[in-house]
Write a protein that holds these residues in place. Structure first.
Motif, PDB file in Angstrom:
ATOM      1  N   ALA A 103       0.829  -1.210   0.000  1.00  0.00           N
ATOM      2  CA  ALA A 103       0.000   0.000   0.000  1.00  0.00           C
ATOM      3  C   ALA A 103       0.863   1.259   0.000  1.00  0.00           C
ATOM      4  CB  ALA A 103      -0.928  -0.013   1.214  1.00  0.00           C
ATOM      5  N   LYS A 104       1.975   1.247   0.777  1.00  0.00           N
ATOM      6  CA  LYS A 104       2.855   2.418   0.812  1.00  0.00           C
ATOM      7  C   LYS A 104       3.564   2.618  -0.527  1.00  0.00           C
ATOM      8  CE  LYS A 104       2.263   3.704   5.127  1.00  0.00           C
ATOM      9  NZ  LYS A 104       1.578   4.970   5.451  1.00  0.00           N
ATOM     10  N   ILE A 105       3.999   1.517  -1.150  1.00  0.00           N
ATOM     11  CA  ILE A 105       4.655   1.632  -2.450  1.00  0.00           C
ATOM     12  C   ILE A 105       3.700   2.243  -3.470  1.00  0.00           C
ATOM     13  CG2 ILE A 105       5.550   0.308  -4.411  1.00  0.00           C
ATOM     14  CD1 ILE A 105       7.613   0.462  -2.255  1.00  0.00           C
ATOM     15  N   LEU A 106       2.476   1.740  -3.509  1.00  0.00           N
ATOM     16  CA  LEU A 106       1.492   2.254  -4.481  1.00  0.00           C
ATOM     17  C   LEU A 106       1.112   3.696  -4.190  1.00  0.00           C
ATOM     18  CD1 LEU A 106      -0.814  -0.875  -4.865  1.00  0.00           C
ATOM     19  CD2 LEU A 106       0.897  -0.032  -6.487  1.00  0.00           C
ATOM     20  N   LYS A 107       1.161   4.090  -2.919  1.00  0.00           N
ATOM     21  CA  LYS A 107       0.847   5.474  -2.561  1.00  0.00           C
ATOM     22  C   LYS A 107       1.872   6.436  -3.160  1.00  0.00           C
ATOM     23  CE  LYS A 107       0.874   8.635   1.408  1.00  0.00           C
ATOM     24  NZ  LYS A 107       1.051   8.759   2.883  1.00  0.00           N
ATOM     25  N   TYR A 108       3.157   6.075  -3.083  1.00  0.00           N
ATOM     26  CA  TYR A 108       4.214   6.990  -3.501  1.00  0.00           C
ATOM     27  C   TYR A 108       4.702   6.758  -4.932  1.00  0.00           C
ATOM     28  CZ  TYR A 108       4.684   8.718   1.275  1.00  0.00           C
ATOM     29  OH  TYR A 108       4.442   9.307   2.486  1.00  0.00           O
ATOM     30  N   LEU A 109       4.365   5.620  -5.541  1.00  0.00           N
ATOM     31  CA  LEU A 109       4.853   5.317  -6.884  1.00  0.00           C
ATOM     32  C   LEU A 109       3.907   5.894  -7.939  1.00  0.00           C
ATOM     33  CD1 LEU A 109       6.843   3.840  -8.750  1.00  0.00           C
ATOM     34  CD2 LEU A 109       5.409   1.799  -8.523  1.00  0.00           C
ATOM     35  N   PRO A 110       4.354   6.893  -8.707  1.00  0.00           N
ATOM     36  CA  PRO A 110       3.494   7.452  -9.758  1.00  0.00           C
ATOM     37  C   PRO A 110       3.132   6.381 -10.796  1.00  0.00           C
ATOM     38  CG  PRO A 110       5.339   8.918  -9.294  1.00  0.00           C
ATOM     39  CD  PRO A 110       5.624   7.639  -8.577  1.00  0.00           C
ATOM     40  N   LYS A 111       1.872   6.367 -11.208  1.00  0.00           N
ATOM     41  CA  LYS A 111       1.421   5.365 -12.185  1.00  0.00           C
ATOM     42  C   LYS A 111       2.194   5.473 -13.497  1.00  0.00           C
ATOM     43  CE  LYS A 111      -3.348   4.912 -10.485  1.00  0.00           C
ATOM     44  NZ  LYS A 111      -3.279   5.887  -9.381  1.00  0.00           N
TER      45      LYS A 111
END
Length: 481
Positions: A103-111
């Protein structure tokens, strides 16, 4: 080109810019408006094995997730970047992976940085609700980096074979998984970093990382508490404080390792109280304090007191299985190197446990008498009250204004380690084990050491220089960590 077409294209460009801005908003906002100093220290550290021990909601997981993204993308602001990086984010279970690290990775990783996603379960167009196997990330050097997700519950065998640039442990792994991951980063001289709340007590991480008993120069660690997180308000912290009993606060608030009965000095913070050595003015020299031991370790420290009343432990002698001749010679040699003061007859003065007055059946002279014969005049009139001594040490670790009165030079490793391990026994007394430095520190502080007197008048400029020396020592320590 017609005016309408130009305006249409400009509008499309603006929409795309806004979309990208929103896509990168979380990462771009990381440590911008509100700066988390300990997160920044973690990212700046050049060591290859870094750990953050933090309480819940201290901000520890964010720095682990952002570190992974920076390395994979090739945009780390403080480290040498690599093309086609390959790393793992390791969680305790797949459920914890989905709810925390993923969840943290997806929060900070731009699509827009994602080239592809491989799922273990769920749909790749909605990865947050499933379990991710790998994320392929576009690297700025033109390649594709891989961030894989691993679960400790799968067992050590699932961690074999790969050659990695980095491994992030989200919470403490089992020992066999940790050892296997160390092997995975060896070929590429990769990095290990972990973010965890030490809820399991004094496990192998306590010895291998926190105490660093193997003296690995590549190991670095830091503690994060609620007060370190600039996004938590004082009201929130007070509410969280009231929700936990004292035994749970060490780990969940401060990220501290605790024995079952708790640490005696949870106030001790290596990042605050341990400083690099600096030239100490002769006027600051006070006295040596000794906890005697022949078969057991003998601990001796050289204590100074500055013009503001701050105490410094500036040197250490610590050895076991040696006789008085050995200890006296070592104490004299260290004193010579320090330029330590002596009396008119060239003798050193020291405090020592009153037990040194006792004569054994095998000898006609006490330890105190033997030291005196060797030019070290020892004072056995020390206050051995444990409770008042502990209270005195605690008050020096943290005054009412939040600033310490006690600093330890880096060259005193045994005292530093005892501060980390000194804990309460089942009753109301500390555990009588590995406490030699703690005992003689109490003897010294309990005598209410006098504030140093200036031997000559210092101009305001010179006084300011001395203050800057102390501040600079602490700042250098913080920067190196």
């Amino acid at each position: 080109m017609k005016r309408e077409d130009i305006l249409s294209r400009l509008a499309a460009i603006e929409r795309e810019r806004e979309k990208r801005r929103k896509d990168c908003a979380a990462l771009e906002g990381y440590n911008r408006k509100k700066r988390h100093k300990k997160q920044i220290a973690f990212h700046k550290c050049k060591k290859r094995n870094r750990w953050v021990f933090g309480g819940n909601r201290s901000g520890k997981t964010e720095c682990g997730a952002v570190e992974c993204i920076w390395i994979a993308r090739g945009v780390h602001p403080y480290r040498k970047n690599r093309r086609d990086a390959f790393g793992w984010a390791v969680s305790l279970s797949t459920q914890v992976q989905r709810d925390v690290a993923q969840a943290k990775i997806l929060k900070y990783l731009p699509k827009s940085w994602i080239a592809d996603i491989t799922m273990i379960s769920g749909r790749k167009d909605a990865p947050a609700s499933g379990v991710i196997d790998q994320i392929k990330i576009k690297n700025v050097f033109g390649g594709i980096s891989t961030l894989g997700f691993k679960s400790c519950e799968a067992g050590r065998e699932k961690f074999q074979g790969a050659s990695l640039d980095f491994v992030w442990f989200d919470e403490e792994p089992p020992r066999d998984v940790y050892d296997e991951c160390l092997m995975r980063v060896m070929d590429r001289r990769g990095d290990i970093f972990g973010t965890m709340t030490p809820l399991k007590g004094r496990t192998f991480i306590f010895n291998e990382i926190y105490l660093n008993r193997r003296h690995n120069p590549e190991i670095w660690c830091e503690f994060m508490s609620w007060e370190d997180n600039p996004h938590l308000s004082a009201k929130e912290i007070k509410l969280l404080d009231s929700a936990l009993d004292k035994s749970a606060l060490d780990a969940r608030k401060y990220g501290k390792f605790s024995a079952e009965a708790g640490l005696v000095y949870p106030e001790f913070d290596e990042g605050v109280h341990v400083i690099p050595p600096f030239p100490v003015p002769p006027e600051w020299q006070d006295i040596i304090s000794i906890d005697p031991g022949l078969n057991n370790p003998l601990s001796a420290h050289w204590y100074c007191r500055d013009f503001d009343g701050n105490v410094y432990a500036v040197a250490e002698h610590f050895a076991s299985g040696k006789d008085v001749d050995f200890h006296a010679a070592a104490i004299k040699e260290i004193s010579r190197r320090l330029g330590w003061k002596t009396d008119g007859k060239g003798r050193l003065r020291a405090l020592i446990d009153s037990a040194a007055n006792q004569r054994t059946l095998s000898g006609v002279k006490s330890v105190a008498e033997l030291f005196c014969e060797r030019g070290i005049i020892v004072d056995t009139n020390v206050d051995k009250d444990v409770f008042s001594g502990i209270a005195r040490v605690k008050s020096c670790l943290c005054r009412g204004n939040g600033e310490p009165d006690l600093y330890i030079f880096e060259g005193c490793p045994n005292m530093i380690e005892e501060f980390k391990t000194y804990c309460w026994a089942d009753g109301d007394a500390p555990l009588k084990r590995d406490d030699h430095c703690m005992d003689e520190l109490r003897y010294y502080l309990s005598r209410r050491p006098p504030i140093a007197e200036r031997s000559e008048f210092l101009t305001p400029l010179a006084a300011d220089k001395m203050r800057r020396i102390r501040r600079g020592a602490r700042a250098r320590r913080s920067y190196e960590r």
